[in-house]
Scaffold this motif. Structure first.
Motif, PDB file in Angstrom:
ATOM      1  N   SER A  48       0.803  -1.223   0.000  1.00  0.00           N
ATOM      2  CA  SER A  48       0.000   0.000   0.000  1.00  0.00           C
ATOM      3  C   SER A  48       0.834   1.269   0.000  1.00  0.00           C
ATOM      4  CB  SER A  48      -0.924   0.006   1.226  1.00  0.00           C
ATOM      5  OG  SER A  48      -0.160  -0.078   2.424  1.00  0.00           O
ATOM      6  N   GLN A  80      -6.536   5.519  -8.635  1.00  0.00           N
ATOM      7  CA  GLN A  80      -7.533   4.458  -8.668  1.00  0.00           C
ATOM      8  C   GLN A  80      -8.721   4.802  -9.556  1.00  0.00           C
ATOM      9  OE1 GLN A  80      -7.509   1.299  -7.432  1.00  0.00           O
ATOM     10  NE2 GLN A  80      -5.350   1.744  -7.018  1.00  0.00           N
ATOM     11  N   ASP A  81      -9.145   6.062  -9.563  1.00  0.00           N
ATOM     12  CA  ASP A  81     -10.291   6.428 -10.399  1.00  0.00           C
ATOM     13  C   ASP A  81      -9.946   6.371 -11.883  1.00  0.00           C
ATOM     14  OD1 ASP A  81      -8.555   8.561 -10.225  1.00  0.00           O
ATOM     15  OD2 ASP A  81     -10.127  10.088 -10.171  1.00  0.00           O
ATOM     16  N   ILE A 129      -7.676   4.106 -13.129  1.00  0.00           N
ATOM     17  CA  ILE A 129      -7.486   2.686 -13.444  1.00  0.00           C
ATOM     18  C   ILE A 129      -8.797   2.021 -13.848  1.00  0.00           C
ATOM     19  CG2 ILE A 129      -6.926   0.452 -12.379  1.00  0.00           C
ATOM     20  CD1 ILE A 129      -4.697   1.796 -10.880  1.00  0.00           C
ATOM     21  N   LYS A 130      -9.922   2.514 -13.311  1.00  0.00           N
ATOM     22  CA  LYS A 130     -11.223   1.913 -13.605  1.00  0.00           C
ATOM     23  C   LYS A 130     -11.560   1.954 -15.092  1.00  0.00           C
ATOM     24  CE  LYS A 130     -13.409   4.557 -10.738  1.00  0.00           C
ATOM     25  NZ  LYS A 130     -14.485   5.165  -9.930  1.00  0.00           N
TER      26      LYS A 130
END
Length: 326
Positions: free
Chosen positions: A97, A293-294, A296-297
């Motif tokens: 992480s 992360q947003d 990668i979606k």
């Protein structure tokens, strides 16, 4: 901004290499002196996955592959890395992480597979790993670092790239000569086609195993689809070629320098491409660890493993590390 390797590294000797030859000679002598320094022994066996060229050859995928194999056979490998490209100077255990900007993109990938210790002092990292239960250690890189004794050293070679112009830094891409490395390795792994006939330079007592990068099952979702591929690895064209060979229709590619940190401008540009009708944006797992992360979606991430030409390769390497148990 990180610089790409100069083009003359892959070309016959030229004026540029001639001018850099004295400096290359100094680098070679410095490396030879460094290798004569005494090495520290530790209480568990040490396996090194190293190379003799600058840039990506496949050390990290091999490290991940061997760590997985050791774990599957009941061992508890820990991985040691200097964490190239990370901004933090702290010597410590890296968590999956953690921020790749601080620790380095490859370090995060390694930490997802096995406990990974990052720091310039490999002896200290080894001691810390053993104190935390490691029964064997894998060095991701470190063939030219004599500080830690290696029970087994594996030379990793990129077959299509070869050894460039065969000259030492900065005249060429070599950290040391092949002959020098051959005196310290137990085996070699060539990833990709032997485009430069390097196999003939390996003596019979050093096995040369050959392998290809094999994409994960997620590649099946892309077969027949139009894709735009982007990557910031050692040689992005390897990733693009793999996609095409698996039947993916790659309509455009974008290459970034190795370990590239994607900026807001990069992400905006890529987001625009991802919004094109009928197009899927594709990248590597190494690139993905540096993306929000947003973001990668909206893209497809392709994992890779090694596909061996000889199934005995991995058992042979591990047998060198634990000759009495495997």
């Amino acid at each position: 901004m990180k610089m790409r390797p100069p083009s003359f590294w892959q070309q016959p000797p030229s004026l540029a290499t001639t001018l850099l030859t004295p400096l290359a000679g100094a680098v070679r002598l410095q490396g030879q002196r460094r290798l004569k320094k005494p090495a520290s022994h530790v209480a568990v066996p040490v396996l090194c996955c190293g190379n003799i060229t600058v840039g990506g050859t496949g050390k990290t995928p091999l490290t991940l592959h061997l760590a997985h194999h050791l774990q599957a056979n009941g061992y508890n490998p820990h991985i040691l890395t200097k964490g190239y490209s990370g901004r933090s100077k702290q010597q410590r255990l890296v968590l999956p992480s953690d921020d790749p900007i601080d620790c380095g993109d490859e370090t995060i990938l390694l930490a997802r597979q096995a406990p990974t210790w990052r720091g310039k002092n490999r002896v200290q990292s080894a001691q810390d790993a053993i104190a935390h239960g490691a029964d064997c250690l894998i060095l991701d890189d470190g063939l030219q670092d004599p500080s830690l004794y290696k029970d087994v050293s594996i030379l990793v070679i990129d077959g299509p790239a070869g050894l460039g112009n065969g000259l030492i830094l900065p005249a060429g891409p070599l950290r040391e000569t092949l002959d020098s490395a051959l005196s310290r390795i137990k085996a070699a792994v060539m990833i990709g086609k032997d485009c430069h006939s390097l196999s003939k330079h390996f003596p019979s007592h050093i096995p040369l195993f050959k392998a290809e990068f094999s994409p994960g099952p997620e590649i099946r979702d892309l077969v027949g689809k139009q894709c735009i591929a982007f990557s910031g690895i050692g040689r992005p064209e390897k990733f693009f070629t793999m996609l095409k060979e698996m039947g993916v229709t790659v309509i455009r590619t974008l290459s970034f320098p190795d370990h590239h940190l994607y900026t807001p401008r990069d992400l905006h540009r890529l987001s625009q491409l991802a919004s094109l009708p009928g197009v899927t944006l594709v990248t590597t797992e190494k690139d993905a660890v540096k993306l929000p992360q947003d973001f990668i979606k909206n893209i497809k991430i392709i994992t890779v493993d090694l596909l061996w030409h000889d199934d005995t390769a991995t058992p042979y390497i591990v047998d060198q590390l634990f000759p009495k148990t495997l």
